[in-house]
Design a protein around this motif. Structure first.
Motif, PDB file in Angstrom:
ATOM      1  N   THR A  60     -18.165  -0.820 -14.987  1.00 55.86           N
ATOM      2  CA  THR A  60     -16.716  -0.693 -14.839  1.00 55.86           C
ATOM      3  C   THR A  60     -16.103  -1.714 -13.885  1.00 55.86           C
ATOM      4  OG1 THR A  60     -16.890   1.622 -15.348  1.00 55.86           O
ATOM      5  CG2 THR A  60     -14.857   0.937 -14.317  1.00 55.86           C
ATOM      6  N   LEU A  63     -16.994  -5.564 -15.279  1.00 53.97           N
ATOM      7  CA  LEU A  63     -16.416  -5.897 -16.578  1.00 53.97           C
ATOM      8  C   LEU A  63     -17.466  -6.308 -17.601  1.00 53.97           C
ATOM      9  CD1 LEU A  63     -13.108  -7.785 -15.686  1.00 53.97           C
ATOM     10  CD2 LEU A  63     -13.416  -5.360 -16.253  1.00 53.97           C
ATOM     11  N   VAL A  78     -20.198  -4.987 -21.980  1.00 53.59           N
ATOM     12  CA  VAL A  78     -18.831  -5.144 -21.483  1.00 53.59           C
ATOM     13  C   VAL A  78     -18.179  -3.775 -21.342  1.00 53.59           C
ATOM     14  CG1 VAL A  78     -16.566  -6.199 -21.946  1.00 53.59           C
ATOM     15  CG2 VAL A  78     -18.645  -7.315 -22.789  1.00 53.59           C
ATOM     16  N   ASP A  79     -17.426  -3.581 -20.278  1.00 48.42           N
ATOM     17  CA  ASP A  79     -16.594  -2.387 -20.154  1.00 48.42           C
ATOM     18  C   ASP A  79     -15.141  -2.846 -20.141  1.00 48.42           C
ATOM     19  OD1 ASP A  79     -15.221  -0.070 -19.447  1.00 48.42           O
ATOM     20  OD2 ASP A  79     -16.984   0.703 -18.411  1.00 48.42           O
ATOM     21  N   ALA A  80     -14.455  -2.588 -21.254  1.00 50.87           N
ATOM     22  CA  ALA A  80     -13.082  -3.083 -21.397  1.00 50.87           C
ATOM     23  C   ALA A  80     -12.054  -2.052 -20.933  1.00 50.87           C
ATOM     24  CB  ALA A  80     -12.829  -3.489 -22.854  1.00 50.87           C
ATOM     25  N   ARG A  82     -10.618  -1.422 -18.186  1.00 53.18           N
ATOM     26  CA  ARG A  82      -9.525  -1.951 -17.364  1.00 53.18           C
ATOM     27  C   ARG A  82      -8.776  -3.099 -18.037  1.00 53.18           C
ATOM     28  NH1 ARG A  82     -12.420   0.542 -13.711  1.00 53.18           N
ATOM     29  NH2 ARG A  82     -11.328   1.270 -11.856  1.00 53.18           N
ATOM     30  N   LEU A  83      -9.207  -3.463 -19.221  1.00 54.87           N
ATOM     31  CA  LEU A  83      -8.535  -4.553 -19.925  1.00 54.87           C
ATOM     32  C   LEU A  83      -7.618  -3.960 -20.980  1.00 54.87           C
ATOM     33  CD1 LEU A  83     -11.656  -6.853 -20.395  1.00 54.87           C
ATOM     34  CD2 LEU A  83      -9.984  -6.882 -18.527  1.00 54.87           C
ATOM     35  N   LEU A  92     -12.391 -13.246 -20.572  1.00 53.99           N
ATOM     36  CA  LEU A  92     -13.736 -13.097 -19.981  1.00 53.99           C
ATOM     37  C   LEU A  92     -14.615 -14.274 -20.387  1.00 53.99           C
ATOM     38  CD1 LEU A  92     -14.550  -9.316 -20.628  1.00 53.99           C
ATOM     39  CD2 LEU A  92     -13.845 -10.360 -18.476  1.00 53.99           C
TER      40      LEU A  92
END
Ligand SMILES: Nc1ncnc2c1ncn2[C@@H]1O[C@H](COP(=O)(O)OP(=O)(O)OP(=O)(O)O)[C@@H](O)[C@H]1O
Ligand SMILES: [Mg+2]
Length: 167
Positions: A60, A63, A78-80, A82-83, A92
């Motif tokens: 988290t 990213l 990938v942890d999206a 927050r995107l 990225l």
């Protein structure tokens, strides 16, 4: 479309492990589902089966995390969350072509990034609000998940078909 009932976290890891040998560089897997659905659990099983180095955890704050694997094709996790947009994911600057890429919370944020991917949507069958801790809850916290797998684009559909055949 494939629909599976996954009874516990071990079975979720096993689903990731089943997917692992089908994947190659350039493949993209989108994992969708609420907080705690089991996206990272699935990725952990996938990573273990790929011989990924380093712990697979929810990235988290990072990213994106790249794990070298036994085959030499890295796993990018990938942890999206927050995107917000495809633009931010694009920023990225991930090299999708040389890696197996797994994106948590990527739904709707990857337009134009790839023309093919495999979506895995994980949900609790009873719905979230209905889940209340009760005395007869399994101590391990395991509860069933409904997983819907949908391929998009030629390669996504091929992966879906191969998963359905269990080969
Ligand atoms: N059937 C199941 N499949 C997967 N995980 C389960 C299942 N039953 C219980 N769990 C538990 O649910 C939790 C899933 O956490 P996990 O980190 O994989 O979710 P996540 O979707 O990645 O969440 P986040 O959006 O916060 O990143 C784990 O604690 C796991 O043990
Ligand atoms: Mg996660």
């Amino acid at each position: 479309m494939i629909q599976l009932t996954i009874l516990d976290s071990e079975a979720m890891e096993a689903l990731g492990a089943r997917l692992a040998p089908l994947l190659r560089a350039g493949d993209l897997v989108l994992l969708n589902g609420e907080l705690g659905a089991g996206k990272t659990t699935l990725t952990r099983g996938l990573g273990a089966a790929l011989g990924a180095r380093g712990a697979v955890t929810s990235p988290t704050f990072v990213l994106a995390r790249e794990h070298p694997t036994a085959s030499g094709v890295p796993l990018i996790h990938v942890d999206a969350y927050r995107l917000a947009t495809a633009r931010e994911v694009d920023d990225l600057d991930l090299d999708y072509g040389h890696a197996i890429v797994v994106v948590e919370w990527g739904a709707g944020k990857l337009d134009g990034v790839s023309e093919a991917w495999l979506s895995m949507d994980i949900r609790r069958p009873q719905g979230d609000a209905a889940v209340e801790p009760s005395a007869d809850d399994d101590l391990s916290g395991d509860e069933p998940r409904q997983v819907t797998i949908t391929g998009h684009g030629a390669r996504g559909l091929e992966l879906e078909a191969r998963l359905a055949r269990r080969d």
